[in-house]
Design a protein around this motif. Structure first.
Motif, short mmCIF file in Angstrom:
data_model
loop_
_atom_site.label_atom_id
_atom_site.label_comp_id
_atom_site.label_asym_id
_atom_site.label_seq_id
_atom_site.Cartn_x
_atom_site.Cartn_y
_atom_site.Cartn_z
N GLU A 62 9.71 2.08 -13.58
CA GLU A 62 8.96 2.26 -14.83
C GLU A 62 9.86 2.86 -15.90
OE1 GLU A 62 5.55 1.39 -16.74
OE2 GLU A 62 5.78 1.14 -14.59
N ILE A 63 10.65 3.85 -15.54
CA ILE A 63 11.56 4.48 -16.48
C ILE A 63 12.60 3.48 -17.00
CG2 ILE A 63 13.42 6.20 -16.66
CD1 ILE A 63 11.75 7.99 -14.83
N GLU A 64 13.00 2.55 -16.13
CA GLU A 64 13.99 1.54 -16.50
C GLU A 64 13.38 0.38 -17.28
OE1 GLU A 64 15.68 0.54 -12.74
OE2 GLU A 64 16.68 2.48 -12.55
N GLY A 65 12.09 0.45 -17.55
CA GLY A 65 11.45 -0.58 -18.35
C GLY A 65 10.85 -1.72 -17.55
N ARG A 66 10.83 -1.59 -16.24
CA ARG A 66 10.20 -2.61 -15.40
C ARG A 66 8.79 -2.16 -15.03
NH1 ARG A 66 13.33 -2.60 -10.57
NH2 ARG A 66 14.27 -0.66 -11.24
N ASP A 67 8.02 -3.04 -14.48
CA ASP A 67 6.62 -2.74 -14.14
C ASP A 67 6.49 -2.17 -12.74
OD1 ASP A 67 5.69 -3.60 -16.59
OD2 ASP A 67 5.38 -5.66 -15.91
N GLY A 68 7.09 -1.04 -12.48
CA GLY A 68 7.06 -0.45 -11.15
C GLY A 68 5.70 0.10 -10.78
N LEU A 69 5.13 0.93 -11.63
CA LEU A 69 3.84 1.54 -11.30
C LEU A 69 2.72 0.52 -11.34
CD1 LEU A 69 4.20 4.94 -13.16
CD2 LEU A 69 4.33 4.52 -10.70
N GLN A 70 2.78 -0.40 -12.29
CA GLN A 70 1.75 -1.44 -12.36
C GLN A 70 1.82 -2.35 -11.13
OE1 GLN A 70 3.82 -0.77 -14.91
NE2 GLN A 70 2.50 -0.17 -16.59
N ALA A 71 3.02 -2.67 -10.69
CA ALA A 71 3.18 -3.52 -9.50
C ALA A 71 2.65 -2.81 -8.26
CB ALA A 71 4.64 -3.90 -9.33
N LEU A 72 2.96 -1.53 -8.13
CA LEU A 72 2.46 -0.77 -6.98
C LEU A 72 0.94 -0.67 -7.03
CD1 LEU A 72 2.88 0.92 -4.45
CD2 LEU A 72 3.32 2.89 -5.93
N ALA A 73 0.39 -0.41 -8.18
CA ALA A 73 -1.07 -0.32 -8.33
C ALA A 73 -1.72 -1.66 -7.97
CB ALA A 73 -1.43 0.10 -9.74
N ALA A 74 -1.12 -2.75 -8.39
CA ALA A 74 -1.67 -4.08 -8.08
C ALA A 74 -1.66 -4.33 -6.57
CB ALA A 74 -0.87 -5.16 -8.80
N GLU A 75 -0.57 -3.94 -5.90
CA GLU A 75 -0.50 -4.12 -4.45
C GLU A 75 -1.54 -3.25 -3.74
OE1 GLU A 75 0.98 -6.33 -2.67
OE2 GLU A 75 2.12 -7.19 -4.33
N LEU A 76 -1.74 -2.04 -4.23
CA LEU A 76 -2.74 -1.16 -3.62
C LEU A 76 -4.15 -1.70 -3.83
CD1 LEU A 76 -1.22 2.31 -4.50
CD2 LEU A 76 -1.33 1.22 -2.24
N GLN A 77 -4.41 -2.26 -5.01
CA GLN A 77 -5.73 -2.86 -5.27
C GLN A 77 -5.94 -4.08 -4.37
OE1 GLN A 77 -5.50 -3.52 -9.50
NE2 GLN A 77 -6.80 -1.75 -9.91
N ARG A 78 -4.91 -4.88 -4.24
CA ARG A 78 -5.01 -6.06 -3.38
C ARG A 78 -5.27 -5.65 -1.93
NH1 ARG A 78 -0.13 -10.37 -2.48
NH2 ARG A 78 -1.21 -11.68 -0.99
N LEU A 79 -4.57 -4.60 -1.49
CA LEU A 79 -4.77 -4.11 -0.13
C LEU A 79 -6.20 -3.61 0.07
CD1 LEU A 79 -3.51 -3.48 2.64
CD2 LEU A 79 -2.95 -1.22 1.72
N GLU A 80 -6.75 -2.93 -0.92
CA GLU A 80 -8.12 -2.42 -0.81
C GLU A 80 -9.12 -3.56 -0.68
OE1 GLU A 80 -11.06 0.10 -0.12
OE2 GLU A 80 -8.94 0.60 -0.19
N VAL A 81 -8.91 -4.62 -1.43
CA VAL A 81 -9.78 -5.79 -1.32
C VAL A 81 -9.65 -6.40 0.07
CG1 VAL A 81 -10.15 -8.15 -2.16
CG2 VAL A 81 -9.81 -6.28 -3.78
N ASP A 82 -8.42 -6.53 0.54
CA ASP A 82 -8.21 -7.07 1.89
C ASP A 82 -8.87 -6.21 2.96
OD1 ASP A 82 -6.76 -9.21 0.95
OD2 ASP A 82 -4.80 -8.27 1.29
N ARG A 83 -8.80 -4.89 2.80
CA ARG A 83 -9.43 -4.00 3.78
C ARG A 83 -10.94 -4.19 3.82
NH1 ARG A 83 -7.01 1.91 2.84
NH2 ARG A 83 -8.18 2.38 4.72
N ARG A 84 -11.54 -4.45 2.66
CA ARG A 84 -13.00 -4.65 2.62
C ARG A 84 -13.38 -6.01 3.20
NH1 ARG A 84 -13.72 -3.56 -3.29
NH2 ARG A 84 -12.60 -1.62 -3.40
N GLU A 85 -12.60 -7.04 2.88
CA GLU A 85 -12.95 -8.40 3.28
C GLU A 85 -12.50 -8.75 4.70
OE1 GLU A 85 -11.29 -10.90 0.25
OE2 GLU A 85 -12.88 -10.41 -1.18
N TRP A 86 -11.43 -8.13 5.14
CA TRP A 86 -10.82 -8.46 6.43
C TRP A 86 -11.12 -7.34 7.41
CZ3 TRP A 86 -4.85 -9.63 6.76
CH2 TRP A 86 -4.55 -10.13 8.02
N LYS A 87 -12.29 -7.40 8.00
CA LYS A 87 -12.76 -6.33 8.87
C LYS A 87 -11.88 -6.14 10.10
CE LYS A 87 -16.21 -5.35 6.29
NZ LYS A 87 -16.16 -4.21 5.42
#
Length: 70
Positions: A29-54
């Protein structure tokens, strides 16, 4: 934050790994890349998978694989 993430994923022995992941995202993020946004997106995707993939037994391993691929 790393400890909280490890606790949520029931992977407390990998707390330092999650701290490193968060730190690397922050550095990107400090270097101008989407580090925190990418991590947040992966965590959101994982949360959806955890709900859908029992039958998901190791969400931490799935997250680690996705982070390596990214």
């Amino acid at each position: 934050m790393g400890a909280a993430l490890a606790r949520d994923l029931k992977d407390t022995h990998s707390r330092l790994y999650y701290c490193k992941v968060i730190w690397q995202a922050w550095q990107a993020e400090i270097e101008g890349r989407d580090g925190l946004q990418a991590l947040a997106a992966e965590l959101q995707r994982l949360e959806v998978d955890r709900r859908e993939w029992k039958g998901l037994r190791r969400p931490a391993a799935l997250l680690a694989a996705r982070l390596r691929a990214a």
